[in-house]
Design a protein around this motif. Sequence first.
Motif, mmCIF file in Angstrom:
data_model
loop_
_atom_site.group_PDB
_atom_site.id
_atom_site.type_symbol
_atom_site.label_atom_id
_atom_site.label_comp_id
_atom_site.label_asym_id
_atom_site.label_seq_id
_atom_site.Cartn_x
_atom_site.Cartn_y
_atom_site.Cartn_z
ATOM 1 N N HIS A 52 0.852 -1.184 0.000
ATOM 2 C CA HIS A 52 0.000 0.000 0.000
ATOM 3 C C HIS A 52 0.887 1.232 0.000
ATOM 4 O O HIS A 52 1.318 1.709 1.056
ATOM 5 C CB HIS A 52 -0.939 0.011 1.206
ATOM 6 N N TYR A 53 1.149 1.761 -1.191
ATOM 7 C CA TYR A 53 1.934 2.986 -1.311
ATOM 8 C C TYR A 53 1.130 4.166 -0.768
ATOM 9 O O TYR A 53 1.640 5.007 -0.043
ATOM 10 C CB TYR A 53 2.330 3.185 -2.768
ATOM 11 N N GLY A 54 -0.131 4.254 -1.163
ATOM 12 C CA GLY A 54 -1.044 5.191 -0.519
ATOM 13 C C GLY A 54 -1.073 6.599 -1.066
ATOM 14 O O GLY A 54 -1.900 7.409 -0.633
ATOM 15 N N VAL A 55 -0.170 6.924 -1.994
ATOM 16 C CA VAL A 55 -0.227 8.192 -2.729
ATOM 17 C C VAL A 55 -0.024 7.854 -4.201
ATOM 18 O O VAL A 55 0.433 6.763 -4.545
ATOM 19 C CB VAL A 55 0.838 9.206 -2.244
ATOM 20 N N GLU A 56 -0.355 8.794 -5.078
ATOM 21 C CA GLU A 56 -0.410 8.441 -6.503
ATOM 22 C C GLU A 56 0.962 8.173 -7.109
ATOM 23 O O GLU A 56 1.150 7.186 -7.822
ATOM 24 C CB GLU A 56 -1.127 9.546 -7.289
#
Length: 309
Positions: A52-56
């Motif tokens: 889950h990187y969680g930013v674009e």
Amino acid sequence: MSSEILLLVEKCSHCFSYYDLDSGQRLSSVALPDFPHEFVVDAAHRYAYVGHYGVETSGHLGAGGTSIFQIDLAERRLARTIDLAPFNRLHGMQMDDAGRLYALSEDRAQLAVLDQPATDTAPRRAVSTGGIKSHLFALTRDGQTAYAMNLLSHTVTKIRPHDATFAPVSCAPGDKPEGYALSADEKTLYVTCRWSKNLAAIDTATMQVMYTAPSRDDATRLYLCRDGRLLATNYGERSISVVDPNTLMELAHIPMQARAIALSLHPSRPLAFVSQDDDRLGYLNLDTLRFERFIATQCEPDVSKVWQP
């Protein structure tokens, strides 16, 4: 229907999807929290592990995610979520031959290890990369050595995930190293340097740059084909370069209508599956160096892998 399925993270549709390889039909999707990214599949093909990187993108601000999503491939569902906090902005993901899972926290520049990822609820160990904004990493098959691509320190660092007493060894192959490919004998690490527009070959024993060559505009990712050729995705100019690993000079150039985001290789056939930023995925024939077809995807197709259930 094909006996093969293409697994695909669709980053801006926030899901993990299954596509029939022959027809290109989307079979199902597993909904995930916003902006999942890199993933790996275990040797038994039972689970996929999605970071889950969680930013674009790496250029977007934010704390990002701290979880790994464990996907049951056969049941096509999220089996569980493994919280790795405080490790955040989880991006690079790898598994070694012993089945251990490695997750790279870009924000903390630390590599966390789950020895038994099917059941572990937290990392068993972690080491610093010795760089800043560590985005991706190469891993030896035995898991004893990793090479981190550090976007802001402009370094590639050699680390030992299972020996925290080992001091990271750095080299500077160019500005903003990001893409990588480790040679089959694990003696040479090839990297792309986005801002200085060059490719570099690093001796993994000494961490010295052996030779470099110019790249096309904004080469982001690098892949090693079974025949030894390298494929570089040139994000800036919408193309793919076929590269000689012995010189890093371009052997062939494949223009594209859209930017290549990521690429995966078929395990036995001369095919590459190229995720594009126009929400399509191309089937690239590696013998003819021509795209055979394109299929429509959801928003922002990214990392993919052929699965043979």
